[in-house]
Design a protein around this motif. Structure first.
Motif, PDB file in Angstrom:
ATOM      1  N   GLU A  73       0.763  -1.317  -0.019  1.00 11.20           N
ATOM      2  CA  GLU A  73       0.091  -0.014  -0.203  1.00 11.20           C
ATOM      3  C   GLU A  73       0.957   1.186   0.214  1.00 11.20           C
ATOM      4  OE1 GLU A  73      -2.976   0.054   3.014  1.00 11.20           O
ATOM      5  OE2 GLU A  73      -3.750  -1.759   2.571  1.00 11.20           O
ATOM      6  N   ALA A  74       1.816   1.163   0.680  1.00 19.00           N
ATOM      7  CA  ALA A  74       2.750   2.615   0.986  1.00 19.00           C
ATOM      8  C   ALA A  74       3.395   2.979  -0.366  1.00 19.00           C
ATOM      9  CB  ALA A  74       3.718   2.135   2.103  1.00 19.00           C
ATOM     10  N   LEU A 102      -6.557  -6.856  -1.562  1.00 24.31           N
ATOM     11  CA  LEU A 102      -5.677  -5.841  -2.058  1.00 24.31           C
ATOM     12  C   LEU A 102      -5.134  -5.683  -3.671  1.00 24.31           C
ATOM     13  CD1 LEU A 102      -3.832  -2.997  -1.387  1.00 24.31           C
ATOM     14  CD2 LEU A 102      -2.267  -4.642  -0.577  1.00 24.31           C
ATOM     15  N   ALA A 103      -4.811  -6.827  -3.891  1.00 24.80           N
ATOM     16  CA  ALA A 103      -4.267  -6.840  -5.291  1.00 24.80           C
ATOM     17  C   ALA A 103      -5.448  -6.406  -6.372  1.00 24.80           C
ATOM     18  CB  ALA A 103      -4.042  -8.348  -5.940  1.00 24.80           C
ATOM     19  N   LEU A 118      -0.750  -5.909 -12.357  1.00 19.49           N
ATOM     20  CA  LEU A 118      -0.890  -7.408 -12.184  1.00 19.49           C
ATOM     21  C   LEU A 118      -0.359  -7.727 -10.843  1.00 19.49           C
ATOM     22  CD1 LEU A 118       0.412  -6.833 -15.446  1.00 19.49           C
ATOM     23  CD2 LEU A 118      -0.458  -9.047 -15.678  1.00 19.49           C
ATOM     24  N   ASP A 119      -0.964  -8.720 -10.161  1.00 19.17           N
ATOM     25  CA  ASP A 119      -0.548  -9.365  -9.079  1.00 19.17           C
ATOM     26  C   ASP A 119       0.390 -10.680  -9.648  1.00 19.17           C
ATOM     27  OD1 ASP A 119      -3.308  -9.939  -9.303  1.00 19.17           O
ATOM     28  OD2 ASP A 119      -2.865 -11.635  -8.108  1.00 19.17           O
ATOM     29  N   ALA A 165      -7.503 -10.398 -11.591  1.00 22.14           N
ATOM     30  CA  ALA A 165      -6.693  -9.671 -10.437  1.00 22.14           C
ATOM     31  C   ALA A 165      -7.018 -10.203  -9.265  1.00 22.14           C
ATOM     32  CB  ALA A 165      -6.984  -7.999 -10.496  1.00 22.14           C
ATOM     33  N   GLY A 166      -6.209 -10.385  -8.554  1.00 22.66           N
ATOM     34  CA  GLY A 166      -6.062 -11.201  -7.062  1.00 22.66           C
ATOM     35  C   GLY A 166      -5.964 -12.677  -7.541  1.00 22.66           C
ATOM     36  N   ALA A 167      -6.038 -13.161  -8.583  1.00 17.65           N
ATOM     37  CA  ALA A 167      -5.905 -14.719  -8.701  1.00 17.65           C
ATOM     38  C   ALA A 167      -4.566 -15.292  -8.326  1.00 17.65           C
ATOM     39  CB  ALA A 167      -6.596 -15.031 -10.034  1.00 17.65           C
TER      40      ALA A 167
END
Length: 294
Positions: A73-74, A102-103, A118-119, A165-167
């Motif tokens: 986040e930062a 969060l992703a 992308l994550d 996203a998040g997967a």
């Protein structure tokens, strides 16, 4: 001209990953909270930037691998974050093991600013990072994945787009759940071998290629035997991952008894001051009778 890669997080794994990108010919700009951890990369030709925002302003592809979700986040959010300073049309790949929620939120925020997020968390530890053979689990849009895959291929050998996203983060949780119980079994097996008067290295020679075989058995059991507890992956970060996995599982109404037990053991190691050791240090707890109630 090669696209410029920004790399944020030059720790145990990030340092090697950034090095591979440099070896592949990409100009690399770097930022790390502790500059000393980037000195080898700087000596090899990487360019230092004072803030994540400075990295984002110059890079076409920004890669992050930091410690915790709050670190993600930062570096991504706020006026000085990546998403507020990245060039329109650029790509941001978070390779930290972080929260799937969060992703997805970073992906949506990126869309507002024309930044493709992308994550892509990884597995393989320091060995995989050094050898460029990391497993990379991605989440995001397929066209974005295709665009950044050449960069990922420099760092990894098993790269799969898992879904939206998040997967990628959800897949990494599957990975950590499997590892957590496996690490308990590997350490118990080595301690058992020693207490039975066997040569543990010879035992590994028999069981490592059979049904008990695993990455942890092949790569971390030898470290246990040698008394090498230097971090390929920190205990404190593994606990973070297990917390995320437990929270995600609970949100889906799922019980995780093996994961919960493993986390309780690693919490005990943390309480004993072993946060900065590698995950193979669970051997110390079992070898030393650390499970005996006080």
């Amino acid at each position: 001209m090669s696209k410029t890669v920004g790399f944020i997080g030059t720790g145990v794994m990030g340092k090697s990953m950034a090095g591979h990108l440099m070896s592949a010919g990409y100009p690399v700009v770097v930022y790390n909270r502790t500059k000393a951890r980037a000195e080898d990369l700087l000596a090899a030709g990487a360019v230092w930037k004072e803030t994540p925002a400075d990295v984002a302003k110059e890079a076409d592809v920004i890669i992050t691998i930091v410690g915790y979700p709050h670190d993600v986040e930062a570096v991504y959010l706020g006026e000085e974050g990546i998403l507020s300073n990245a060039k329109p049309g650029s790509y941001a790949i978070d390779m930290t093991t972080s929260s799937p929620i969060l992703a997805a939120a970073l992906y949506e925020e990126g869309r507002k600013k024309d930044v493709h997020v992308l994550d892509a968390p990884v597995s393989g530890g320091d060995i995989g990072a050094k050898n460029g053979t990391l497993t990379i689990m991605a989440g995001g849009d397929e066209e974005d994945f295709d665009a950044v895959k050449p960069f990922l291929e420099v760092m990894g050998g098993n790269i799969i787009l898992q879904g939206k996203a998040g997967a990628g983060q959800h897949t990494k949780m599957c990975n950590q759940i499997a590892i957590a119980s496996n690490m308990m079994g590997v350490a118990e097996a080595i301690v058992y071998a020693e207490k039975a008067g066997l040569n543990p290295e010879q035992v590994l020679g028999s069981i490592g290629s059979g049904a008990a075989g695993s990455w942890s058995l092949s790569n971390l059991a030898p470290r246990m035997i040698k008394g090498d507890f230097e971090p390929g992956f920190y205990i404190k970060h593994f606990i973070k991952d297990m917390n995320i996995a437990i929270e995600s599982a609970e949100a889906m109404g799922m019980d995780t008894p093996g994961l919960t037990l493993a986390k309780s053991l690693y919490d005990k190691l943390s309480e004993q001051g072993h946060d900065d050791k590698g995950t193979q240090a669970i051997y110390l707890l079992l070898k030393g009778g650390g499970l005996t109630p006080e």
